[in-house]
Motif scaffolding. Structure first.
Motif, PDB file in Angstrom:
ATOM      1  N   LYS A 190       0.832  -1.212   0.000  1.00 11.78           N
ATOM      2  CA  LYS A 190       0.000   0.000   0.000  1.00 11.78           C
ATOM      3  C   LYS A 190       0.869   1.267   0.000  1.00 11.78           C
ATOM      4  N   LEU A 220      -3.500  10.443   5.667  1.00 10.04           N
ATOM      5  CA  LEU A 220      -4.198   9.169   5.851  1.00 10.04           C
ATOM      6  C   LEU A 220      -3.201   8.024   6.041  1.00 10.04           C
ATOM      7  N   GLN A 221      -2.098   8.051   5.295  1.00  5.33           N
ATOM      8  CA  GLN A 221      -1.055   7.042   5.485  1.00  5.33           C
ATOM      9  C   GLN A 221      -0.522   7.096   6.917  1.00  5.33           C
ATOM     10  N   ARG A 223      -2.029   8.223   9.655  1.00 12.00           N
ATOM     11  CA  ARG A 223      -3.029   7.726  10.616  1.00 12.00           C
ATOM     12  C   ARG A 223      -3.031   6.190  10.624  1.00 12.00           C
ATOM     13  N   TRP A 224      -2.969   5.604   9.426  1.00 10.88           N
ATOM     14  CA  TRP A 224      -2.959   4.144   9.325  1.00 10.88           C
ATOM     15  C   TRP A 224      -1.708   3.571   9.991  1.00 10.88           C
ATOM     16  N   ARG A 227      -1.986   3.552  13.739  1.00  5.69           N
ATOM     17  CA  ARG A 227      -2.894   2.496  14.210  1.00  5.69           C
ATOM     18  C   ARG A 227      -2.194   1.129  14.177  1.00  5.69           C
ATOM     19  N   VAL A 228      -1.419   0.893  13.125  1.00  4.25           N
ATOM     20  CA  VAL A 228      -0.676  -0.382  13.018  1.00  4.25           C
ATOM     21  C   VAL A 228       0.367  -0.478  14.127  1.00  4.25           C
TER      22      VAL A 228
END
Length: 230
Positions: A190, A220-221, A223-224, A227-228
């Motif tokens: 991704k 957005l990257q 934030r992801w 979270r990971v």
């Protein structure tokens, strides 16, 4: 280029147009950096020559009814349509739409590649600068002399400055070219996570070129990735 006695720089060294006032400038490359530089420099330079090997489809950030282009085109509905429309038809529709704004062939910009097969170049003001003669399109540079550039069509132009907007090479020297981290293509899941890692402890942000703006995509990257990690 080392024969050339004038100034030559890469686009990453460019900061301000002011010191190029009154100069004759060749910008080599018609990606986003090349188009932006040619437009900005044309307001102060004596003449700007924009050299391109293969032409480009020039997009506008402003779409129909004054709406931002990415918000109009990047919709769920259009995404579904693209799955059913054949690629050649999407190419034809897109090319006709861009040529309706200004004829790329007449302006010397008709690309050798199709609409979807190469990265997007944005240049809202480029047609205005071309039609006023402030920017002149030239083919690829064949060679440099001490004071000029000779192009592949045989024309020669005297120059004071050459700006190479010829792109960038991604490099991660702090990773020591470790194949356990990144492969030779620097591929990421991704566009964020190196797939070779045993655990997702490294995220790479912003190494992509979306249809719209990079910054909200990078947000957005990020934030992801958080979270990971969490």
């Amino acid at each position: 280029i080392k024969r050339f006695k004038g100034q030559y720089i890469h686009s990453r060294e460019y900061k301000s147009p002011e010191k190029f006032r009154g100069k004759k400038i060749a910008v080599v490359g018609i990606g986003n950096s090349g188009a932006d530089l040619a437009i900005e420099l044309s307001h102060v330079a004596a003449q700007v020559f924009l050299s391109t090997r293969r032409g480009a489809w020039i997009w506008s950030r402003v779409w129909d009814y004054g709406m931002p282009m990415d918000t109009v085109l990047s919709t769920r509905f259009n995404t579904v349509l693209n799955k059913f429309y054949p690629t050649f038809l999407i190419n034809r529709l897109g090319e006709n739409r861009l040529n309706a704004r200004f004829n790329h062939d007449i302006y010397g910009l008709l690309p050798q590649h199709s609409f979807l097969s190469h990265q997007v170049t944005f240049g809202d003001d480029l047609p205005n600068r071309l039609i006023s003669g402030r920017v002149l399109i030239k083919p690829n540079v064949r060679e440099f002399t001490e004071t000029s550039a000779i192009f592949e069509d045989g024309t020669e132009e005297d120059l004071d400055v050459v700006v190479f907007a010829t792109g960038y090479t991604f490099s991660f020297p702090f990773l020591e070219n470790d194949s356990a981290v990144l492969d030779s293509q620097c591929s990421m899941f991704k566009f964020v996570f190196p797939p070779q890692l045993e655990k997702p402890t490294l995220a790479i942000i912003g190494i992509l070129q979306p249809l719209g703006a990079t910054i909200p995509t990078s947000e957005l990257q990020s934030r992801w990735a958080v979270r990971v990690f969490r």
